[in-house]
Motif scaffolding. Structure first.
Motif, PDB file in Angstrom:
ATOM      1  N   UNK A 117      25.835 -13.095  59.461  1.00 14.64           N
ATOM      2  CA  UNK A 117      24.647 -12.264  59.675  1.00 14.64           C
ATOM      3  C   UNK A 117      24.417 -11.282  58.528  1.00 14.64           C
ATOM      4  N   UNK A 118      25.458 -10.603  58.111  1.00 15.18           N
ATOM      5  CA  UNK A 118      25.314  -9.668  56.999  1.00 15.18           C
ATOM      6  C   UNK A 118      24.929 -10.408  55.716  1.00 15.18           C
ATOM      7  N   UNK A 119      25.574 -11.518  55.458  1.00 12.59           N
ATOM      8  CA  UNK A 119      25.257 -12.295  54.267  1.00 12.59           C
ATOM      9  C   UNK A 119      23.807 -12.733  54.245  1.00 12.59           C
ATOM     10  N   UNK A 120      23.321 -13.204  55.388  1.00 12.63           N
ATOM     11  CA  UNK A 120      21.922 -13.634  55.482  1.00 12.63           C
ATOM     12  C   UNK A 120      20.977 -12.447  55.274  1.00 12.63           C
ATOM     13  N   UNK A 121      21.278 -11.319  55.904  1.00  5.25           N
ATOM     14  CA  UNK A 121      20.416 -10.140  55.774  1.00  5.25           C
ATOM     15  C   UNK A 121      20.293  -9.710  54.312  1.00  5.25           C
ATOM     16  N   UNK A 122      21.406  -9.612  53.619  1.00 10.22           N
ATOM     17  CA  UNK A 122      21.355  -9.160  52.233  1.00 10.22           C
ATOM     18  C   UNK A 122      20.740 -10.215  51.320  1.00 10.22           C
ATOM     19  N   UNK A 123      20.979 -11.489  51.598  1.00  8.67           N
ATOM     20  CA  UNK A 123      20.363 -12.556  50.801  1.00  8.67           C
ATOM     21  C   UNK A 123      18.848 -12.558  50.950  1.00  8.67           C
ATOM     22  N   UNK A 124      18.358 -12.071  52.081  1.00  5.91           N
ATOM     23  CA  UNK A 124      16.914 -12.050  52.344  1.00  5.91           C
ATOM     24  C   UNK A 124      16.256 -10.739  51.927  1.00  5.91           C
ATOM     25  N   UNK A 125      17.003  -9.867  51.273  1.00  2.00           N
ATOM     26  CA  UNK A 125      16.397  -8.667  50.715  1.00  2.00           C
ATOM     27  C   UNK A 125      16.694  -7.363  51.414  1.00  2.00           C
ATOM     28  N   UNK A 126      17.538  -7.370  52.430  1.00  5.03           N
ATOM     29  CA  UNK A 126      17.881  -6.102  53.090  1.00  5.03           C
ATOM     30  C   UNK A 126      18.651  -5.208  52.123  1.00  5.03           C
ATOM     31  N   UNK A 127      18.357  -3.934  52.188  1.00  4.88           N
ATOM     32  CA  UNK A 127      19.108  -2.934  51.438  1.00  4.88           C
ATOM     33  C   UNK A 127      20.097  -2.203  52.342  1.00  4.88           C
ATOM     34  N   UNK A 128      19.852  -2.321  53.663  1.00  8.70           N
ATOM     35  CA  UNK A 128      20.655  -1.579  54.640  1.00  8.70           C
ATOM     36  C   UNK A 128      20.713  -2.377  55.930  1.00  8.70           C
ATOM     37  N   UNK A 129      21.913  -2.482  56.500  1.00 11.19           N
ATOM     38  CA  UNK A 129      22.093  -3.094  57.814  1.00 11.19           C
ATOM     39  C   UNK A 129      22.769  -2.061  58.704  1.00 11.19           C
ATOM     40  N   UNK A 130      22.180  -1.830  59.863  1.00 13.26           N
ATOM     41  CA  UNK A 130      22.680  -0.829  60.805  1.00 13.26           C
ATOM     42  C   UNK A 130      23.380  -1.514  61.975  1.00 13.26           C
ATOM     43  N   UNK A 131      24.369  -0.831  62.512  1.00 13.53           N
ATOM     44  CA  UNK A 131      25.077  -1.272  63.713  1.00 13.53           C
ATOM     45  C   UNK A 131      25.272  -0.039  64.581  1.00 13.53           C
TER      46      UNK A 131
END
Length: 190
Positions: A117-131
């Motif tokens: 999930x994190x890998x996909x988020x950052x590969x798609x342009x996310x700069x920040x992932x929250x939990x």
């Protein structure tokens, strides 16, 4: 940032975008009151269909992508996790609504899912992932710390639970420039 629902897979899990066909496959794994003890809504027993419908509705609105979690070793569905609060303008999203049946907790299932999930988020342009998690959910907080996420704070009396009480919400995040180190740590655990 642009996310589309796609299948994500490694040698431990396969995350399938949630569809109606997953309803009966997840009903059994979700049917554990312990899983829902510290959540804002229930998804066990008689509450399962309303929870499942809510997950599908979030996808229909476009601000959530839910995943049914398939265990490759067990050859069955064992839980759920989502991208939610997707904000393309601000290049951020949350990973949440994560739960696994009791037998899968503390195994490689969660690190494998988070890595995908994190890998996909950052590969798609996310700069920040929250939990985020309940202030009493020390197991989840420890998992987030072990993963390498940064503790950001606790919002007191932040959200009402399904029981009617208010929970403190504990926030963590991973930033894009932190992802290589977090990824390496997750890979080492796998």
């Amino acid at each position: 940032m642009h996310l589309d629902p796609i299948v994500l897979e490694n040698n431990i899990v396969r995350l399938e975008p949630l569809e109606e066909r997953h309803r009966e496959q997840l009903r059994g794994p979700a049917n554990d009151p312990q899983t829902w003890q510290l959540t804002t809504i229930r998804g066990d027993g008689a509450f399962f269909d309303a929870w499942f419908d809510l997950m599908l509705a979030g996808q229909d609105k476009g601000d959530q992508i839910s995943h049914a979690v398939w265990s490759n070793a067990d050859e069955r569905y064992v839980g759920h996790s989502s991208f939610l609060v997707i904000s393309p303008k601000h290049e951020r999203l949350e990973i949440g609504w994560t739960w696994y049946e009791a037998a899968m907790r503390g195994t490689r299932i969660n690190p494998a899912c988070k890595h995908l999930l994190l890998g996909r988020a950052f590969a798609c342009g996310a700069q920040r992932v929250e939990l985020k998690t309940h202030g009493l959910n020390k197991h989840s907080q420890n998992a987030m710390k072990k993963m390498g996420a940064t503790y950001e704070g606790t919002l007191r009396s932040h959200t009402r639970t399904w029981r009617g009480d208010f929970r403190d919400t504990v926030w963590f995040s991973v930033l894009k420039d932190e992802w290589p180190a977090v990824s390496a740590g997750l890979e080492a655990r796998l």
